[in-house]
Scaffold this active site. Structure first.
Site, PDB file in Angstrom:
ATOM      1  N   HIS A 110     -23.945  90.735-122.385  1.00 23.06           N
ATOM      2  CA  HIS A 110     -23.825  89.339-122.837  1.00 23.06           C
ATOM      3  C   HIS A 110     -22.558  89.161-123.678  1.00 23.06           C
ATOM      4  O   HIS A 110     -21.753  88.253-123.459  1.00 23.06           O
ATOM      5  CB  HIS A 110     -24.999  88.961-123.752  1.00 23.06           C
ATOM      6  CG  HIS A 110     -26.298  88.733-123.054  1.00 23.06           C
ATOM      7  ND1 HIS A 110     -26.432  87.896-121.978  1.00 23.06           N
ATOM      8  CD2 HIS A 110     -27.545  89.216-123.318  1.00 23.06           C
ATOM      9  CE1 HIS A 110     -27.708  87.881-121.606  1.00 23.06           C
ATOM     10  NE2 HIS A 110     -28.407  88.682-122.395  1.00 23.06           N
ATOM     11  N   HIS A 140     -27.573  95.886-121.968  1.00 21.74           N
ATOM     12  CA  HIS A 140     -27.920  94.486-121.696  1.00 21.74           C
ATOM     13  C   HIS A 140     -27.223  93.563-122.700  1.00 21.74           C
ATOM     14  O   HIS A 140     -26.501  92.643-122.318  1.00 21.74           O
ATOM     15  CB  HIS A 140     -29.442  94.313-121.768  1.00 21.74           C
ATOM     16  CG  HIS A 140     -29.929  92.926-121.544  1.00 21.74           C
ATOM     17  ND1 HIS A 140     -30.537  92.529-120.373  1.00 21.74           N
ATOM     18  CD2 HIS A 140     -29.886  91.820-122.327  1.00 21.74           C
ATOM     19  CE1 HIS A 140     -30.852  91.243-120.457  1.00 21.74           C
ATOM     20  NE2 HIS A 140     -30.462  90.791-121.651  1.00 21.74           N
ATOM     21  N   GLU A 141     -27.389  93.860-123.978  1.00 24.10           N
ATOM     22  CA  GLU A 141     -26.802  92.994-125.007  1.00 24.10           C
ATOM     23  C   GLU A 141     -25.280  93.064-124.977  1.00 24.10           C
ATOM     24  O   GLU A 141     -24.600  92.042-125.121  1.00 24.10           O
ATOM     25  CB  GLU A 141     -27.322  93.368-126.397  1.00 24.10           C
ATOM     26  CG  GLU A 141     -28.821  93.169-126.592  1.00 24.10           C
ATOM     27  CD  GLU A 141     -29.297  91.773-126.245  1.00 24.10           C
ATOM     28  OE1 GLU A 141     -28.509  90.820-126.339  1.00 24.10           O
ATOM     29  OE2 GLU A 141     -30.478  91.638-125.845  1.00 24.10           O
ATOM     30  N   GLY A 199     -37.353  58.990-134.621  1.00 24.93           N
ATOM     31  CA  GLY A 199     -36.575  60.222-134.558  1.00 24.93           C
ATOM     32  C   GLY A 199     -37.448  61.438-134.375  1.00 24.93           C
ATOM     33  O   GLY A 199     -38.670  61.345-134.481  1.00 24.93           O
TER      34      GLY A 199
HETATM   35 ZN    ZN Z   1     -30.450  88.900-122.506  1.00 27.60          ZN
END
Ligand code: ZN
Ligand code: ADP
Ligand code: MG
Length: 619
Positions: free
Chosen positions: A434, A430-431, A209
């Site tokens: 998203h 930018h954020e 694993g």
């Molecule tokens: Zn980003």
């Protein structure tokens, strides 16, 4: 150099011992040679000696074969001064006559009278020599570490633990692995039950694993459950500078194990010796010998004695086939990354040793840590405890736990990085890009946090998404939506500022990776079809991809990846364009507050007339 065993086992404190012995011997030596009343000798000429006789100043004369020692009449007993001169080569036949005439006593020492003293001297010299050599060797072998002085067997590293103190209670989750190992425990407890029927007992099991999933822990737990000694050695410890050392360690290990049966022999990281032998690059003699010895020992010992060999690896694919055949490590026990329930259980096990606040929502923490190993989770609990101390609390609360998760996933907040106003604005858009794209798509996970506080990981801000439930499969739609969310950041920058920045590099990398896997591994591209192009070399370490296709196909794959990503990018841009007013107001709030929680995010969207489905309002 001829050398006995175990010299290397001489530790530094022991060397100090030798120095002490040396010192004692030296003192004895000093004591043997009395210093008080020690005479001094004054050298004179033969002529002067004769003059002394003439003058009647001589009491007694000792004649040895080369030296004449003269005791004067006026000898001071407390500070004796003798005179000495060489024996005259030309035979002085007159000397004895002269001394007789003058009534001088003369004698010659008997040589053997000093025999015992000389023997003692010899012995002391020898002792000093031997001890000196010991010390030099010690320094030598330390410098060479694994080195020159340690030929032959070395038992110092093989230490059996009487009891590991671990049980299956300490291992959370991993129920299948425990189930399989329970049989081994039973066999160690009552081997008779199996041998009576005539069942051949398992000789070994291989724990397979990813790192940190509890393989070593499980092996210890088996020994703890069965209450038998635990002999462990790591694969790399077998392999030394000199050919033959590893093989002799294997022999030693098994010899000790058989003496202490029933017991567990655990070989950690067995891939260090168990690598397949016929490599293209030519073999490694030492490793091959060690492996051969291991195979021979495994075949040679009688499993009915109750010795079980466990081994662990995270690279089963490189192991030599001979190790895996029946009668050796024929059982393979998979110890995989924990699922949601497993993570919850592991968190609880490690929370036991820590003062926790009364109402901790372990589900939320487990959900936020998909893909984390047991070791990661242990680390998160500890991180949370440290944070609580830093915050002046006496117990750990949910907030510290989630902060710790964030710190482990995204890195610590880095307050020293100061963004300019323009940068802050760019990062916010930018954020927000998203987050908004994610909220407006169907097959995405809820946003749980948006932040523009820089992190030590280098991120200037990030959007965190936490799944509502554990997923085991990913659909094509979900994959495409994920790429679109990754594209949302750059799309927002371009849309708002008409300018793009380097801030999207990580997004681009991840989006491309998903697209590549869709095409080359999951057969999600219509153009390429149901074909495997990339295969992973290591299942558990997740690295090392081998591609197998013609140049033509490679070109096609590349263009297909580009097509997928750019289509997603276009979609992200379109979504943001259509919701520009929401984007602007979200970004403005983020610039002001620097953090937006999942709940706040859902509320803001609600005021704009967008109602998120229940499953998509982040915590
Ligand atoms: Zn980003
Ligand atoms: P591996 O040998 O698989 O790399 P380890 O057994 O050394 O991993 O695990 C590292 C640590 O992580 C353990 O000491 C233990 O504290 C923690 N851990 C891992 N898996 C579990 C689990 N299933 N239950 C409890 N603790 C775990
Ligand atoms: Mg381990």
């Amino acid at each position: 150099m001829e050398k006995k065993d175990n010299k290397k086992g001489v530790k530094l404190p022991v060397a100090i011992y030798y120095v002490a012995i040396l010192l004692v011997i030296f003192l004895i030596w000093l004591w043997l040679v009395p210093s008080a009343g020690k005479p001094t000798y004054k050298e004179i000429t033969y002529k002067e000696f004769l003059t002394m006789i003439e003058n009647g100043e001589v009491e007694k004369v000792e004649l040895s074969s080369t030296v004449i020692t003269i005791q004067p009449k006026d000898l001071d007993k407390s500070k004796p001064v003798y005179y000495r001169t060489g024996m005259l080569m030309l035979e002085d036949t007159n000397l004895l006559q002269l001394m007789n005439e003058k009534g001088i006593d003369y004698w010659s020492p008997i040589q053997t009278s000093n025999f015992w003293l000389s023997l003692l001297q010899l012995f002391v010299m020898l002792a000093i020599g031997v001890v000196g050599m010991f010390i030099i060797m010690r320094i030598f072998s330390r410098r060479m570490d694994a080195g020159v002085m340690s030929f032959g067997k070395n038992t110092s590293k093989i230490v059996g633990e009487k009891s590991t103190g671990k049980t299956f209670e300490d291992v959370a989750g991993q129920d299948e692995a425990k189930q399989q190992l329970r049989e081994i425990v039973d066999f160690l407890e009552n081997p008779g039950k199996y041998t009576d029927i005539g069942a051949k007992l398992p000789k070994g099991a291989l724990l397979v694993g990813p790192p940190g999933t509890g393989k070593t822990l499980l092996a210890k737990a088996v020994a703890g459950e069965a209450k038998v000694p635990f002999f462990s050695l790591s694969g790399s410890e077998f392999v030394e500078m000199f050919v033959g050392v590893g093989a002799s360690r294997v022999r030693d290990l098994f010899k000790q194990a058989v003496e202490h049966a029933p017991c567990i022999v655990f070989i950690d990281e067995i891939d260090a010796i168990g690598k397949t032998r016929d490599t293209v690059f030519g073999g490694n003699d030492e490793r091959e010998q060690t492996l051969n010895q291991l195979l021979a020992e495994m075949d040679g010992f009688d499993s009915s004695k109750g010795v079980v060999i466990l081994a662990a690896t995270n690279r089963p694919e490189v192991l030599d086939k001979a190790l895996l055949r029946p009668g050796r490590f024929d059982r393979r026990i998979i110890v995989d990354l924990p699922d949601l329930e497993g993570r919850k259980a592991i968190l609880k096990v490690h929370a036991k040793g820590v003062k926790m606040d009364g109402d901790i929502d372990y589900d939320a923490v487990a959900l936020a840590t998909a893909g984390a190993s047991g070791a990661d989770l242990e680390n998160i609990i500890n991180e949370a405890a440290i944070r609580s101390v830093r915050a002046g609390r006496t117990d750990v609360s949910q907030k510290e736990l989630l902060d710790a998760v964030e710190a482990v996933i995204a890195g610590e907040e880095k307050k020293s990085t100061v963004l300019t106003e323009q940068e802050k604005k760019t990062v916010s858009y930018h954020e927000t890009g998203h987050a908004l794209v994610s909220a407006l798509l169907t097959h995405t996970e809820p946003v749980s946090k948006i932040t523009i506080i820089p992190r030590t990981s280098g991120a200037l801000g990030y959007t965190m998404q936490t799944p509502k439930e554990e997923k085991h499969l990913m659909s094509k739609k979900e994959a495409l939506d994920e790429i679109t969310v990754f594209a949302g950041g750059r799309a927002s920058e371009e849309l708002v500022f008409g300018e793009i920045t380097t801030g999207a590099s990580n997004d681009i990398e991840k989006a491309t990776q998903i697209a590549r896997e869709m095409v080359t591994r999951f057969g999600m591209s219509d153009k390429i079809g149901f074909v495997c192009i990339d295969s992973r070399q290591s299942v558990y370490l997740g690295d090392g991809v081998t591609s197998d296709c013609s140049d033509e196909t490679a070109r096609e794959v590349d263009s297909e990846i580009r097509a997928i990503v750019s289509e997603c990018y276009g979609k992200a841009k379109r979504i943001l364009e259509e919701n520009r007013d929401i984007l602007d107001s979200l970004a403005a709030i983020l610039i002001e507050k620097e953090n937006i929680s999942g709940k706040e995010f859902a509320e803001i969207l609600k005021t704009k007339g967008i109602d998120l489905e229940p499953g998509k309002t982040g915590a």
